[in-house]
Design a protein around this motif. Sequence first.
Motif, PDB file in Angstrom:
ATOM      1  N   SER A  45       0.831  -1.209   0.000  1.00 13.73           N
ATOM      2  CA  SER A  45       0.000   0.000   0.000  1.00 13.73           C
ATOM      3  C   SER A  45       0.864   1.257   0.000  1.00 13.73           C
ATOM      4  O   SER A  45       0.531   2.249  -0.658  1.00 13.73           O
ATOM      5  CB  SER A  45      -0.931   0.004   1.216  1.00 13.73           C
ATOM      6  OG  SER A  45      -1.801  -1.111   1.206  1.00 13.73           O
ATOM      7  N   ALA A  78       2.380   1.604  -3.438  1.00 18.15           N
ATOM      8  CA  ALA A  78       1.323   1.992  -4.370  1.00 18.15           C
ATOM      9  C   ALA A  78       0.968   3.464  -4.209  1.00 18.15           C
ATOM     10  O   ALA A  78       0.720   4.167  -5.196  1.00 18.15           O
ATOM     11  CB  ALA A  78       0.088   1.123  -4.138  1.00 18.15           C
ATOM     12  N   SER A  79       0.964   3.960  -2.974  1.00 23.13           N
ATOM     13  CA  SER A  79       0.627   5.366  -2.743  1.00 23.13           C
ATOM     14  C   SER A  79       1.702   6.292  -3.288  1.00 23.13           C
ATOM     15  O   SER A  79       1.404   7.377  -3.793  1.00 23.13           O
ATOM     16  CB  SER A  79       0.429   5.621  -1.244  1.00 23.13           C
ATOM     17  OG  SER A  79       1.653   5.515  -0.533  1.00 23.13           O
ATOM     18  N   VAL A 135      -2.570   1.886  -9.077  1.00 25.93           N
ATOM     19  CA  VAL A 135      -3.880   1.316  -8.779  1.00 25.93           C
ATOM     20  C   VAL A 135      -3.888  -0.133  -9.261  1.00 25.93           C
ATOM     21  O   VAL A 135      -3.827  -0.395 -10.467  1.00 25.93           O
ATOM     22  CB  VAL A 135      -5.016   2.102  -9.467  1.00 25.93           C
ATOM     23  CG1 VAL A 135      -6.361   1.452  -9.159  1.00 25.93           C
ATOM     24  CG2 VAL A 135      -5.017   3.556  -9.013  1.00 25.93           C
ATOM     25  N   ILE A 192      -5.735  -3.092   0.457  1.00 21.12           N
ATOM     26  CA  ILE A 192      -4.788  -2.268  -0.299  1.00 21.12           C
ATOM     27  C   ILE A 192      -5.507  -1.079  -0.939  1.00 21.12           C
ATOM     28  O   ILE A 192      -4.982   0.038  -0.969  1.00 21.12           O
ATOM     29  CB  ILE A 192      -4.076  -3.109  -1.373  1.00 21.12           C
ATOM     30  CG1 ILE A 192      -3.207  -4.193  -0.714  1.00 21.12           C
ATOM     31  CG2 ILE A 192      -3.210  -2.239  -2.277  1.00 21.12           C
ATOM     32  CD1 ILE A 192      -2.570  -5.155  -1.683  1.00 21.12           C
ATOM     33  N   SER A 193      -6.720  -1.332  -1.439  1.00 20.89           N
ATOM     34  CA  SER A 193      -7.468  -0.255  -2.102  1.00 20.89           C
ATOM     35  C   SER A 193      -7.921   0.808  -1.109  1.00 20.89           C
ATOM     36  O   SER A 193      -8.248   1.933  -1.507  1.00 20.89           O
ATOM     37  CB  SER A 193      -8.692  -0.843  -2.829  1.00 20.89           C
ATOM     38  OG  SER A 193      -9.580  -1.455  -1.899  1.00 20.89           O
ATOM     39  N   TYR A 221      -6.027   1.340   2.014  1.00 22.30           N
ATOM     40  CA  TYR A 221      -4.805   1.909   2.583  1.00 22.30           C
ATOM     41  C   TYR A 221      -4.106   2.847   1.601  1.00 22.30           C
ATOM     42  O   TYR A 221      -3.535   3.865   2.001  1.00 22.30           O
ATOM     43  CB  TYR A 221      -3.827   0.796   2.974  1.00 22.30           C
ATOM     44  CG  TYR A 221      -4.316  -0.135   4.046  1.00 22.30           C
ATOM     45  CD1 TYR A 221      -5.381   0.203   4.870  1.00 22.30           C
ATOM     46  CD2 TYR A 221      -3.718  -1.375   4.249  1.00 22.30           C
ATOM     47  CE1 TYR A 221      -5.833  -0.658   5.861  1.00 22.30           C
ATOM     48  CE2 TYR A 221      -4.154  -2.243   5.237  1.00 22.30           C
ATOM     49  CZ  TYR A 221      -5.208  -1.883   6.029  1.00 22.30           C
ATOM     50  OH  TYR A 221      -5.651  -2.738   7.002  1.00 22.30           O
ATOM     51  N   THR A 222      -4.128   2.501   0.305  1.00 21.99           N
ATOM     52  CA  THR A 222      -3.374   3.269  -0.688  1.00 21.99           C
ATOM     53  C   THR A 222      -3.790   4.737  -0.734  1.00 21.99           C
ATOM     54  O   THR A 222      -2.940   5.623  -0.624  1.00 21.99           O
ATOM     55  CB  THR A 222      -3.504   2.634  -2.089  1.00 21.99           C
ATOM     56  OG1 THR A 222      -2.942   1.319  -2.055  1.00 21.99           O
ATOM     57  CG2 THR A 222      -2.776   3.462  -3.130  1.00 21.99           C
ATOM     58  N   ALA A 258      -1.589   7.993   0.435  1.00 17.14           N
ATOM     59  CA  ALA A 258      -1.257   8.965  -0.598  1.00 17.14           C
ATOM     60  C   ALA A 258      -1.475  10.398  -0.126  1.00 17.14           C
ATOM     61  O   ALA A 258      -0.879  11.340  -0.670  1.00 17.14           O
ATOM     62  CB  ALA A 258      -2.084   8.702  -1.851  1.00 17.14           C
TER      63      ALA A 258
END
Length: 203
Positions: free
Chosen positions: A55, A58-59, A64, A126-127, A129-130, A134
Amino acid sequence: MGYMLGVFGVAIVVFASTNVDDIFVLLGFFADPKFRAKQVVIGQYLGIAVLYAVSVVASFLVLVIPATYIGLLGFAPIFFGLRRLWELWNGVETGDNPEDHEKASAGHSNIVAVTLVTIANGGDNISIYTPLFATRSAYEILAIGCIFAILAAAWLGAAHSLVNHPTLGAPIRRHGHRIVPFVLIALGILILYEAGTVGLFRG
């Protein structure tokens, strides 16, 4: 101080809301005589660490990851659930013999199992936390990670306490390891369904 309390509050709410179902998975692992408490703890922390790290990356990359691909992790709990069912069907049990416990603790397969199930069960996290990471500074992300680690310990402690409860512990230990394969299989199917992963195979 008030600002950091707000960060702590967000971290607590996010972790609790995304890991409610994880407590039931931990109950099953702690109740299964094939798993040592140490293995469950290590596996749980490794799984959460992977989710957190992915995460964070990804951020930073504004990456995505399509939910359909994250859903492929659902095959992990299905695999371990089917394997455990096969072991129960063939009478592969771990009794109270110290030698059996040594065999159960040998190797890293149990830790890997707990880690993969934790990742699969929290793949959709993850979707969540990201985007949270960010919008936060590096210091805040680190603080949130520390809070996640503390809350993971609380989750593990709660599950372990229930399994060893004077009244509730006995039935959980007696039947928990027989129920957990079905929980894992159902969990995997739910992950595949909710993530829309089934569509990948239809296509």
